[in-house]
Structures are given as structure tokens and as C-alpha cells.
Motif scaffolding. Structure first.
Motif, PDB file in Angstrom:
ATOM      1  N   VAL A 116       0.215   2.463   8.418  1.00 43.69           N
ATOM      2  CA  VAL A 116      -0.662   1.333   8.063  1.00 43.69           C
ATOM      3  C   VAL A 116      -1.488   0.908   9.266  1.00 43.69           C
ATOM      4  O   VAL A 116      -2.703   0.662   9.159  1.00 43.69           O
ATOM      5  N   THR A 117      -0.847   0.816  10.442  1.00 41.41           N
ATOM      6  CA  THR A 117      -1.562   0.437  11.662  1.00 41.41           C
ATOM      7  C   THR A 117      -2.674   1.422  11.970  1.00 41.41           C
ATOM      8  O   THR A 117      -3.816   1.028  12.241  1.00 41.41           O
ATOM      9  N   GLY A 118      -2.346   2.717  11.923  1.00 46.79           N
ATOM     10  CA  GLY A 118      -3.345   3.736  12.216  1.00 46.79           C
ATOM     11  C   GLY A 118      -4.496   3.733  11.229  1.00 46.79           C
ATOM     12  O   GLY A 118      -5.670   3.809  11.616  1.00 46.79           O
ATOM     13  N   CYS A 119      -4.175   3.639   9.952  1.00 47.38           N
ATOM     14  CA  CYS A 119      -5.217   3.694   8.910  1.00 47.38           C
ATOM     15  C   CYS A 119      -6.121   2.467   8.927  1.00 47.38           C
ATOM     16  O   CYS A 119      -7.338   2.591   8.741  1.00 47.38           O
ATOM     17  N   LEU A 120      -5.548   1.289   9.164  1.00 45.71           N
ATOM     18  CA  LEU A 120      -6.350   0.061   9.165  1.00 45.71           C
ATOM     19  C   LEU A 120      -7.246  -0.032  10.394  1.00 45.71           C
ATOM     20  O   LEU A 120      -8.418  -0.418  10.287  1.00 45.71           O
ATOM     21  N   THR A 121      -6.713   0.311  11.571  1.00 51.10           N
ATOM     22  CA  THR A 121      -7.552   0.270  12.778  1.00 51.10           C
ATOM     23  C   THR A 121      -8.673   1.302  12.689  1.00 51.10           C
ATOM     24  O   THR A 121      -9.800   1.042  13.111  1.00 51.10           O
ATOM     25  N   GLY A 161       9.001  15.117  11.012  1.00 52.35           N
ATOM     26  CA  GLY A 161       8.277  15.576   9.828  1.00 52.35           C
ATOM     27  C   GLY A 161       6.979  14.815   9.636  1.00 52.35           C
ATOM     28  O   GLY A 161       5.943  15.395   9.286  1.00 52.35           O
ATOM     29  N   ASN A 162       7.021  13.495   9.877  1.00 50.18           N
ATOM     30  CA  ASN A 162       5.804  12.681   9.813  1.00 50.18           C
ATOM     31  C   ASN A 162       4.789  13.135  10.857  1.00 50.18           C
ATOM     32  O   ASN A 162       3.584  13.223  10.577  1.00 50.18           O
ATOM     33  N   LEU A 163       5.286  13.420  12.065  1.00 49.65           N
ATOM     34  CA  LEU A 163       4.414  13.882  13.144  1.00 49.65           C
ATOM     35  C   LEU A 163       3.742  15.208  12.786  1.00 49.65           C
ATOM     36  O   LEU A 163       2.551  15.398  13.012  1.00 49.65           O
ATOM     37  N   SER A 164       4.495  16.108  12.195  1.00 44.96           N
ATOM     38  CA  SER A 164       3.945  17.403  11.797  1.00 44.96           C
ATOM     39  C   SER A 164       2.889  17.253  10.703  1.00 44.96           C
ATOM     40  O   SER A 164       1.840  17.913  10.737  1.00 44.96           O
ATOM     41  N   PHE A 165       3.162  16.395   9.725  1.00 50.07           N
ATOM     42  CA  PHE A 165       2.196  16.150   8.658  1.00 50.07           C
ATOM     43  C   PHE A 165       0.909  15.560   9.226  1.00 50.07           C
ATOM     44  O   PHE A 165      -0.209  15.929   8.826  1.00 50.07           O
ATOM     45  N   MET A 166       1.054  14.655  10.205  1.00 52.78           N
ATOM     46  CA  MET A 166      -0.099  14.055  10.861  1.00 52.78           C
ATOM     47  C   MET A 166      -0.945  15.099  11.582  1.00 52.78           C
ATOM     48  O   MET A 166      -2.175  15.084  11.523  1.00 52.78           O
ATOM     49  N   ASP A 167      -0.261  16.012  12.270  1.00 49.38           N
ATOM     50  CA  ASP A 167      -0.976  17.053  13.014  1.00 49.38           C
ATOM     51  C   ASP A 167      -1.761  17.971  12.076  1.00 49.38           C
ATOM     52  O   ASP A 167      -2.869  18.409  12.402  1.00 49.38           O
ATOM     53  N   ILE A 168      -1.190  18.258  10.906  1.00 49.93           N
ATOM     54  CA  ILE A 168      -1.898  19.076   9.923  1.00 49.93           C
ATOM     55  C   ILE A 168      -3.152  18.350   9.435  1.00 49.93           C
ATOM     56  O   ILE A 168      -4.244  18.931   9.361  1.00 49.93           O
ATOM     57  N   CYS A 169      -3.010  17.056   9.109  1.00 48.03           N
ATOM     58  CA  CYS A 169      -4.158  16.267   8.634  1.00 48.03           C
ATOM     59  C   CYS A 169      -5.214  16.121   9.722  1.00 48.03           C
ATOM     60  O   CYS A 169      -6.420  16.220   9.454  1.00 48.03           O
ATOM     61  N   TYR A 170      -4.754  15.903  10.961  1.00 52.42           N
ATOM     62  CA  TYR A 170      -5.680  15.684  12.073  1.00 52.42           C
ATOM     63  C   TYR A 170      -6.537  16.923  12.329  1.00 52.42           C
ATOM     64  O   TYR A 170      -7.769  16.838  12.423  1.00 52.42           O
ATOM     65  N   THR A 222      -2.225   6.648  14.345  1.00 52.09           N
ATOM     66  CA  THR A 222      -0.876   6.660  13.771  1.00 52.09           C
ATOM     67  C   THR A 222       0.096   7.381  14.685  1.00 52.09           C
ATOM     68  O   THR A 222       1.238   6.946  14.876  1.00 52.09           O
ATOM     69  N   GLU A 223      -0.369   8.478  15.279  1.00 58.50           N
ATOM     70  CA  GLU A 223       0.509   9.248  16.168  1.00 58.50           C
ATOM     71  C   GLU A 223       0.883   8.443  17.405  1.00 58.50           C
ATOM     72  O   GLU A 223       2.011   8.544  17.896  1.00 58.50           O
ATOM     73  N   CYS A 224      -0.039   7.631  17.911  1.00 57.47           N
ATOM     74  CA  CYS A 224       0.267   6.782  19.069  1.00 57.47           C
ATOM     75  C   CYS A 224       1.453   5.864  18.767  1.00 57.47           C
ATOM     76  O   CYS A 224       2.379   5.728  19.580  1.00 57.47           O
ATOM     77  N   VAL A 225       1.418   5.229  17.598  1.00 58.29           N
ATOM     78  CA  VAL A 225       2.493   4.316  17.218  1.00 58.29           C
ATOM     79  C   VAL A 225       3.772   5.081  16.913  1.00 58.29           C
ATOM     80  O   VAL A 225       4.876   4.676  17.305  1.00 58.29           O
ATOM     81  N   LEU A 226       3.639   6.222  16.246  1.00 60.12           N
ATOM     82  CA  LEU A 226       4.816   6.996  15.856  1.00 60.12           C
ATOM     83  C   LEU A 226       5.568   7.538  17.076  1.00 60.12           C
ATOM     84  O   LEU A 226       6.801   7.586  17.082  1.00 60.12           O
ATOM     85  N   LEU A 227       4.849   7.938  18.115  1.00 60.08           N
ATOM     86  CA  LEU A 227       5.517   8.422  19.319  1.00 60.08           C
ATOM     87  C   LEU A 227       6.338   7.312  19.971  1.00 60.08           C
ATOM     88  O   LEU A 227       7.412   7.561  20.533  1.00 60.08           O
TER      89      LEU A 227
END
Length: 316
Positions: free
Chosen positions: A150-155, A64-73, A110-115
């Protein structure tokens, strides 16, 4: 508008695919269809993971997090791309460019870390199934997802702030979006801090998570091959196969863009790869998980059944 040593641009022009005007309508239709499918597929996946109690597990929480990320991306750059493909003036404001760059970097990182987190989830589920409910409980899932975000947003914030502080000697971006590497080509001078930051973040978020995923799947494969039940092996390969397919698609495209010699391919090739990477991968993710997963297909059928029943009742 020029200062003493710094040029501040209020807007940028996006070169995109303007050198191929006859293809722009075709690309518009292609991008629009892919975007609509992405929104529909990922929204459906989020919806069924919330509504179906059988899918309220760690794997589907991360999905679900991955899908939300893809929509935002995709929403960060495709609407602008669609407008510019049909417009003679392909421009974007400075603030719009900054937001587009930040969101693209944040969601991609974020997706890199989430995978990698999802690979760990599959490792524990298959290699230590008895301890799985304890090791990957709800609190741990939320913490791992939070670390990814947090990692994705800060980097992304670090990279974007450094990139947009550089003095730029032009405002024509040779890309269809405010992609960081394309924007950096406009810099009047190279920045050691920017180069080092970009290299370190790229290494930490691409090869390192990919190595972790590969190691996880070595252990997973070893365990799966020892499963005596053919049905058990099939189920394990099904869930892991979907995740591996997404990993190969995502990391393959990302590595080809961010970790290669700058002179190895032309900017046109990079632009096409970026378009496929940014449009196709988010669209394929829900399709891959749906086609290879019986639970997801059953949940979608259940949701469609409820919708048709509700419409029937309303018509009566």
C-alpha cells in the motif's frame, strides 16, 4: 498538440543508448538474458515457497513477495527496452509511459519497505526466538506485507500523477525508460510541490528504512556473536548475509540515483547505473538466496526431482 499553457504529448521518444548504435545489439542480448534469468529464478523461488511445506515460514513469505515484485519491476520496462534497442523509432505512448513510471516507482518503493520488514523478521527470529512464532505470526506477516504494498503503490501514484500533470516543453526523454527524474527534466518550469514530494518520499523510503535495517543488524550481530554453537552462528549468518547482500545492492544503486546532487554525474552515467540497478539486482536476488541457503537449495532439488520423475512417467 498545444493548448494555451500546456503541451500534451501523445507519445514520447526514448533516447536510451541511441548515441551508441554499435552497442545496442550487445545490450539487447545482455538485457534479454538477464530478464529471462530473472523470470526463471524468481518464478522458481515463488513456486518452491508455495509447494514446499518447510518453506512456508515468514521469511520465505516475504521472500516470495520480493520475487513477485522483482518480476513486476523488470516487466515494467525491459520489454519496451528490448523492442527499442532493435528499433529505429524508439517511442512509447503517453499511457504506456505513465504505466511504466507508475509500476517502476510502485515496485521500487514497495521493495524499500519490504526489505526493512524482512530485517525486522530476522531481528525477532534471532534476538527473540522464543517469542518469534507469536510476534511474527501469519496475520502479522500479511499485515506487514500489505503495508509495504500500500505504501509503495500510494506514493508511486502521488509522484506519477504530479509528474505527468506538469507542462512539458519536449517529448525526448534522455533515458531508456520513463524514469521520473528524466521526465521531470522536460518540465517547462520547476514545481515546488513536485520537488518537495519527491524529496520527502525519497527520504522516507531510502535513508529511513536503511537506518532501521542498520539498527536491526547491530542487535542481530550482537546476539549472533553471543551464540556458543558454531553451527548456530553459521546458520544465522547465512540467512542474514543473503538479506544484507540484497540490501547493499538495492539501496546502493537507488541512493546513487535518487539522493545525489543533480550535477554530480552525467546523464549517461545515471542511465548505465539505472540499467544495472534495474536488470542485475532483480536477477541476483534469487541467486543470492539460493546460494547461501541450504533449505532453498534442497527445495529446488526436490522440485527438479519431481519434474524429472513426472517426465519419466509420461515417456513410459
Amino acid at each position: 498538440m498545444q493548448g494555451e499553457n500546456l503541451t500534451i504529448w501523445s507519445f514520447f521518444s526514448l533516447k536510451g543508448f541511441s548515441r551508441y548504435p554499435k552497442l545496442e545489439v550487445v545490450l539487447f542480448i545482455f538485457s534479454l538474458v538477464m530478464y529471462l534469468i530473472t523470470l526463471l529464478g524468481n518464478s522458481t523461488l515463488i513456486l518452491i515457497t508455495i509447494l514446499d511445506s518447510r518453506l512456508q515460514t515468514p521469511m520465505y513469505f516475504f521472500l516470495g513477495n520480493l520475487s513477485f515484485m522483482d518480476i513486476c519491476y523488470t516487466s515494467a520496462f525491459i520489454p519496451t527496452l528490448l523492442v527499442n534497442l532493435l528499433s529505429s523509432q524508439k517511442t512509447i505512448t503517453f499511457s504506456g509511459c505513465a504505466m511504466q513510471m507508475y509500476l517502476s516507482l510502485a515496485m521500487g518503493s514497495t521493495e524499500c519497505v519490504l526489505l526493512a520488514v524482512m530485517a525486522y523478521d530476522r531481528y525477532v527470529a534471532i534476538c527473540n526466538p522464543l517469542r518469534y512464532p507469536v510476534v511474527v505470526n501469519r496475520q502479522v506477516c500479511v499485515q506487514m506485507a500489505a503495508v509495504s504494498w500500500v505504501t509503495g503503490c500510494l506514493t508511486a501514484l502521488l509522484e506519477t500523477s504530479l509528474a505527468l500533470r506538469l507542462p512539458l516543453c519536449g517529448n525526448l526523454i534522455d533515458h531508456f525508460a520513463c524514469e521520473i527524474l528524466a521526465v521531470l527534466k522536460l518540465a517547462c518550469a520547476s514545481s515546488l510541490l513536485m520537488d518537495v514530494t519527491l524529496l520527502v518520499v525519497s527520504v522516507l523510503l531510502l535513508p529511513v528504512p536503511m537506518l532501521f535495517i542498520c539498527i536491526s543488524y547491530v542487535f542481530i550481530l550482537s546476539t549472533v556473536l553471543r551464540i556458543s554453537s558454531a553451527e548456530g552462528r553459521s546458520k544465522a549468518f547465512s540467512t542474514c548475509g543473503a538479506h544484507l547482500t540484497v540490501v547493499v545492492l538495492y539501496y546502493g544503486a537507488a541512493l546513487s540515483v535518487y539522493l545525489k546532487p543533480s550535477s554530480s554525474t552525467s546523464q549517461e552515467v545515471d542511465t548505465v547505473i539505472s540499467l544495472l540497478y534495474g536488470v542485475l539486482t532483480p536477477m541476483l536476488n534469487p541467486i543470492i538466496y539460493s546460494l547461501r541457503n541450504k533449505e532453498v537449495k534442497d527445495a529446488i532439488r526436490k522440485l527438479l526431482g519431481k519434474v524429472s520423475l513426472h517426465r519419466t512417467r509420461e515417456s513410459l
